[in-house]
Scaffold this motif. Structure first.
Motif, short mmCIF file in Angstrom:
data_model
loop_
_atom_site.label_atom_id
_atom_site.label_comp_id
_atom_site.label_asym_id
_atom_site.label_seq_id
_atom_site.Cartn_x
_atom_site.Cartn_y
_atom_site.Cartn_z
N ILE A 48 -18.77 -0.81 -6.23
CA ILE A 48 -19.12 0.44 -5.54
C ILE A 48 -20.62 0.55 -5.37
CG2 ILE A 48 -19.00 2.97 -5.65
CD1 ILE A 48 -16.55 2.60 -7.51
N ALA A 49 -21.06 1.00 -4.20
CA ALA A 49 -22.48 1.30 -3.97
C ALA A 49 -22.60 2.78 -3.62
CB ALA A 49 -23.04 0.45 -2.84
N LEU A 50 -23.53 3.46 -4.28
CA LEU A 50 -23.85 4.86 -3.98
C LEU A 50 -25.24 4.90 -3.38
CD1 LEU A 50 -22.73 6.49 -7.36
CD2 LEU A 50 -21.36 6.15 -5.29
N ALA A 51 -25.40 5.56 -2.22
CA ALA A 51 -26.69 5.54 -1.54
C ALA A 51 -26.93 6.85 -0.82
CB ALA A 51 -26.75 4.37 -0.55
N ALA A 52 -28.20 7.09 -0.52
CA ALA A 52 -28.63 8.27 0.23
C ALA A 52 -29.90 7.90 0.98
CB ALA A 52 -28.87 9.45 -0.72
N ALA A 105 -26.74 10.89 -7.88
CA ALA A 105 -26.38 10.23 -9.14
C ALA A 105 -26.24 11.23 -10.27
CB ALA A 105 -27.44 9.18 -9.48
N GLN A 106 -27.17 12.17 -10.36
CA GLN A 106 -27.11 13.16 -11.42
C GLN A 106 -25.86 14.02 -11.32
OE1 GLN A 106 -30.26 16.09 -11.37
NE2 GLN A 106 -30.02 16.55 -13.55
N SER A 107 -25.54 14.47 -10.10
CA SER A 107 -24.36 15.31 -9.90
C SER A 107 -23.08 14.56 -10.25
CB SER A 107 -24.31 15.80 -8.46
OG SER A 107 -25.43 16.59 -8.14
N LEU A 108 -23.03 13.28 -9.87
CA LEU A 108 -21.84 12.49 -10.19
C LEU A 108 -21.71 12.27 -11.69
CD1 LEU A 108 -21.81 9.84 -7.32
CD2 LEU A 108 -20.05 11.52 -7.81
N ARG A 109 -22.84 12.00 -12.36
CA ARG A 109 -22.78 11.82 -13.81
C ARG A 109 -22.24 13.07 -14.51
NH1 ARG A 109 -27.76 8.92 -13.07
NH2 ARG A 109 -28.96 10.82 -13.52
N ILE A 110 -22.71 14.23 -14.07
CA ILE A 110 -22.24 15.49 -14.67
C ILE A 110 -20.75 15.67 -14.42
CG2 ILE A 110 -22.42 18.00 -14.51
CD1 ILE A 110 -25.42 17.59 -13.89
N ALA A 111 -20.32 15.41 -13.18
CA ALA A 111 -18.90 15.59 -12.85
C ALA A 111 -18.02 14.65 -13.66
CB ALA A 111 -18.69 15.35 -11.35
N VAL A 112 -18.46 13.40 -13.82
CA VAL A 112 -17.65 12.41 -14.55
C VAL A 112 -17.63 12.75 -16.03
CG1 VAL A 112 -17.50 9.98 -15.22
CG2 VAL A 112 -17.98 10.59 -12.85
N GLU A 113 -18.75 13.19 -16.58
CA GLU A 113 -18.78 13.54 -18.01
C GLU A 113 -17.84 14.71 -18.30
OE1 GLU A 113 -19.99 11.93 -20.64
OE2 GLU A 113 -20.31 10.40 -19.09
N ARG A 114 -17.76 15.66 -17.39
CA ARG A 114 -16.82 16.77 -17.59
C ARG A 114 -15.38 16.28 -17.61
NH1 ARG A 114 -19.76 20.93 -13.33
NH2 ARG A 114 -21.38 21.68 -14.76
N CYS A 153 -14.06 6.09 -16.40
CA CYS A 153 -15.39 6.72 -16.27
C CYS A 153 -16.50 5.69 -16.31
CB CYS A 153 -15.58 7.76 -17.37
SG CYS A 153 -14.41 9.14 -17.30
N ASP A 154 -16.37 4.71 -17.19
CA ASP A 154 -17.41 3.71 -17.35
C ASP A 154 -17.49 2.75 -16.17
OD1 ASP A 154 -18.01 4.84 -19.78
OD2 ASP A 154 -16.86 3.38 -20.96
N ALA A 155 -16.44 2.70 -15.35
CA ALA A 155 -16.42 1.77 -14.22
C ALA A 155 -17.24 2.26 -13.03
CB ALA A 155 -14.98 1.52 -13.77
N LEU A 156 -17.63 3.54 -13.05
CA LEU A 156 -18.42 4.07 -11.93
C LEU A 156 -19.90 3.72 -12.12
CD1 LEU A 156 -15.85 5.53 -11.16
CD2 LEU A 156 -17.19 7.62 -10.82
N PRO A 157 -20.61 3.48 -11.02
CA PRO A 157 -22.05 3.20 -11.15
C PRO A 157 -22.79 4.41 -11.69
CG PRO A 157 -21.41 3.44 -8.84
CD PRO A 157 -20.15 3.41 -9.63
N ALA A 158 -23.79 4.15 -12.52
CA ALA A 158 -24.55 5.24 -13.15
C ALA A 158 -25.66 5.75 -12.24
CB ALA A 158 -25.14 4.76 -14.47
N ASN A 159 -26.05 4.94 -11.25
CA ASN A 159 -27.19 5.30 -10.42
C ASN A 159 -26.85 5.16 -8.94
OD1 ASN A 159 -29.24 5.69 -12.57
ND2 ASN A 159 -28.84 3.52 -12.96
#
Length: 577
Positions: A185-189, A199-208, A219-225
């Motif tokens: 997976i690639a996350l870009a903007a 990235a920050q919003s996704l990290r918060i959503a996944v941690e919840r 959860c660990d399979a998603l890119p952190a950045n």
């Protein structure tokens, strides 16, 4: 010397046309004039010049040696600098970007996805979208991304775009794991700010979700950045080309692009050509925001050509034309707490409803929304202390540890003054200078402790890109400017920085992709051509907790009556393919 008007062709546009005139002295003057206007149209953000039904001009252009008239999908003759298609006159380079983009989008949308027929474990879907609280639009978008290669997810502020993406990615990972595969997976903007926020919003959503019991392996399979599009495609020093393209596609099976409304025509073309065969592309954005600064309104064009689906759309989905892209429009609002709900004002601005917008601004029904009616100077005595308070706090920050610097950069994003103009008394340049003087005095160090700066041009050598925000902090060895980069926190000596400017005040265009706790919007004293409902909408939806609007009724009404529309043939190309 008088200033260049912003509604007539520039010197460079006339120079281009004059080159054609010198090479063909007896050329039709209408063709030469149209060439200058076609060049200027690009500077105004259009992909082409609209002839507006002028049959005589269209006939003159068709007879010109400088104007190609190829079939829709054919490459235009490189010896001809102009291309005529129907009522649109293109510069050849931009017509080719549009043609290539349309072909690339059709290729992606029609692709077969490996493993699309593998069922996602029902327990995972129920965990991500529990029936009792399920948003059917979000669930529909996530499910569609498992089976369709080109998906648009659009929605206004707080409609849950990030939440949808997080759950969509987790579903896709679960589907891949069910078939014994690893999903790359690639996350870009478009900008560093937007990528960091994504990235920050996704990290918060996944941690919840993790805290709610979702499997750690998912959860660990998603890119952190997330990364910028420039970095994703691979910049090449001092060259406009990227490392990845049609000849060297990206090594990802799912590519998600946030803030897609900011992506211009050339960049979207290069991104799409780098998407490998069989990969999925998800474009995320708010089509009601301002279009990209450069040419094109790509997200809106793709959205117009895509097939809209909702929770009630049956499977299989029938598209009315060969373009197989799907679009889901999110509608339910989540972001703002009871203390700050912009949704009614954002809707009125989006719809150009000036009466409702003014009523909401005046009656005090929206908490933390402040209307400073007829204020033409946010630094006037009655507003000055409130405006400057967050930035004065920056000057008190220490810079003695990485964590302190990271915290300082986060605090630097808390407030911003946004303007419709760059120049003039109410423009970003003058207001920024006045704010800096108010904070550090007339005899200030140019890089005083707590000064905000923004990069204004891409510098691949430095790893800094247009819009990246830096904070000046003074240490034992003098002032340095700190940035968050792909390599982490980095200090730069001020003299080593690429082109940059102060960033306490910035234009609304520059603020796209960012959010701030508090936003001040200063509209000009008189109506300006840059004003539109999209500009107002984009500005106010940058605010998370508080909004201050400085404007007169007449200018606000005039702005909301204008649409920021772009000339483009992309939607037609996609629909009529």
């Amino acid at each position: 010397m008088s200033a260049q008007r912003d509604d007539v062709p520039r010197v460079v546009d006339h120079a281009f046309a004059n080159v054609l005139a010198r090479r063909e002295p007896d050329a039709d003057p209408r063709v030469i004039d149209a060439a200058a206007r076609a060049s200027f149209a690009i500077a105004q953000g259009h992909a082409a010049l609209d002839l507006d039904g002028d049959a005589q001009l269209r006939e003159a252009l068709a007879l010109s040696r400088w104007v190609a008239r190829p079939d829709a999908d054919a490459v235009a003759d490189p010896a001809m600098p102009l291309v005529l298609e129907g009522d649109l006159l293109y510069l050849r380079r931009y017509r080719e970007y549009e043609r290539r983009l349309a072909m690339g989008l059709r290729r992606i949308a029609s692709a077969e996805i490996e493993g699309a027929d593998i069922a996602t474990p029902a327990a995972v879907f129920e965990r991500l979208f529990p029936a009792a609280t399920r948003d059917e639009h979000q669930a529909r978008a996530a499910a569609l991304a498992l089976r369709h290669a080109l998906l648009l997810i659009t929605g206004g502020p707080g409609t849950g775009k990030t939440t949808t993406i997080a759950r969509m990615l987790l579903l896709a990972v679960a589907q891949a794991q069910a078939s014994g595969r690893t999903l790359r997976i690639a996350l870009a903007a478009p900008t560093g700010r937007a990528a960091d926020r994504m990235a920050q919003s996704l990290r918060i959503a996944v941690e919840r979700l993790r805290e709610d019991g979702l499997d750690d392996a998912l959860c660990d399979a998603l890119p952190a950045n997330a990364t910028t599009l420039h970095r994703l495609l691979g910049t090449i020093h001092d060259r406009p080309q990227f490392r990845h393209g049609a000849d060297l596609p990206l090594a990802h099976e799912m590519i998600v692009v946030d803030e897609a409304s900011m992506v211009d025509l050339p960049m979207m073309c290069k991104l799409v050509e780098a998407v490998p065969r069989g990969a999925r592309l998800v474009l995320l954005g708010d089509r009601d925001q301002l279009p990209s600064v450069e040419a094109g309104d790509v997200l809106a064009a793709i959205a117009d050509a895509a097939t809209m689906v909702d929770a009630a759309t049956p499977e299989p989905i029938e598209t009315p034309h060969r373009f197989k892209a799907l679009r889901v429009a999110l509608q339910r609002t989540y972001r703002q707490a009871d203390a700050f709900d912009l949704a009614p004002l954002a809707a009125a601005v989006r719809d150009g409803d000036a009466d409702s917008a003014l009523r909401l601004l005046r009656d005090g029904s929206l908490r933390n929304v402040h209307f400073h009616e007829d204020a033409i100077d946010p630094l006037a005595a009655s507003l000055r202390d409130t405006l400057l308070a967050p930035w004065r706090a920056l000057g008190e920050l220490a810079a003695d540890a990485p964590q302190a610097i990271d915290d300082a950069l986060a605090r630097a994003q808390r407030a911003r003054l946004l303007t419709a103009l760059r120049n003039g008394a109410q423009g970003a340049t003058a207001l920024n200078a006045r704010i800096e003087e108010a904070l550090a005095g007339a005899q200030r160090d140019p890089y005083f402790h707590g000064r905000l700066v923004a990069i204004t041009e891409n510098s691949y050598r430095h790893g800094l890109f247009n819009g990246d925000l830096g904070l000046c902090l003074r240490g034992e060895d003098g002032s340095v400017v700190w940035f968050r980069t792909a390599a982490g926190l980095r200090p730069f000596h001020p003299a080593a920085l690429p082109a940059h400017a102060g960033a306490f005040a910035m234009t609304v265009h520059k603020a796209q992709g960012s959010e701030f706790d508090t936003v001040w919007l200063q509209l000009p004293r008189q109506f300006a051509r840059t004003l539109s409902r999209e500009l107002i909408y984009t500005a106010i939806t940058r605010a998370r907790d508080a909004l201050h609007v400085c404007a007169s009724e007449s200018v606000l009404r005039d702005a909301l009556s204008v649409r920021a529309q772009r000339v483009s043939g992309l939607a037609r190309r996609l629909r009529e393919a």
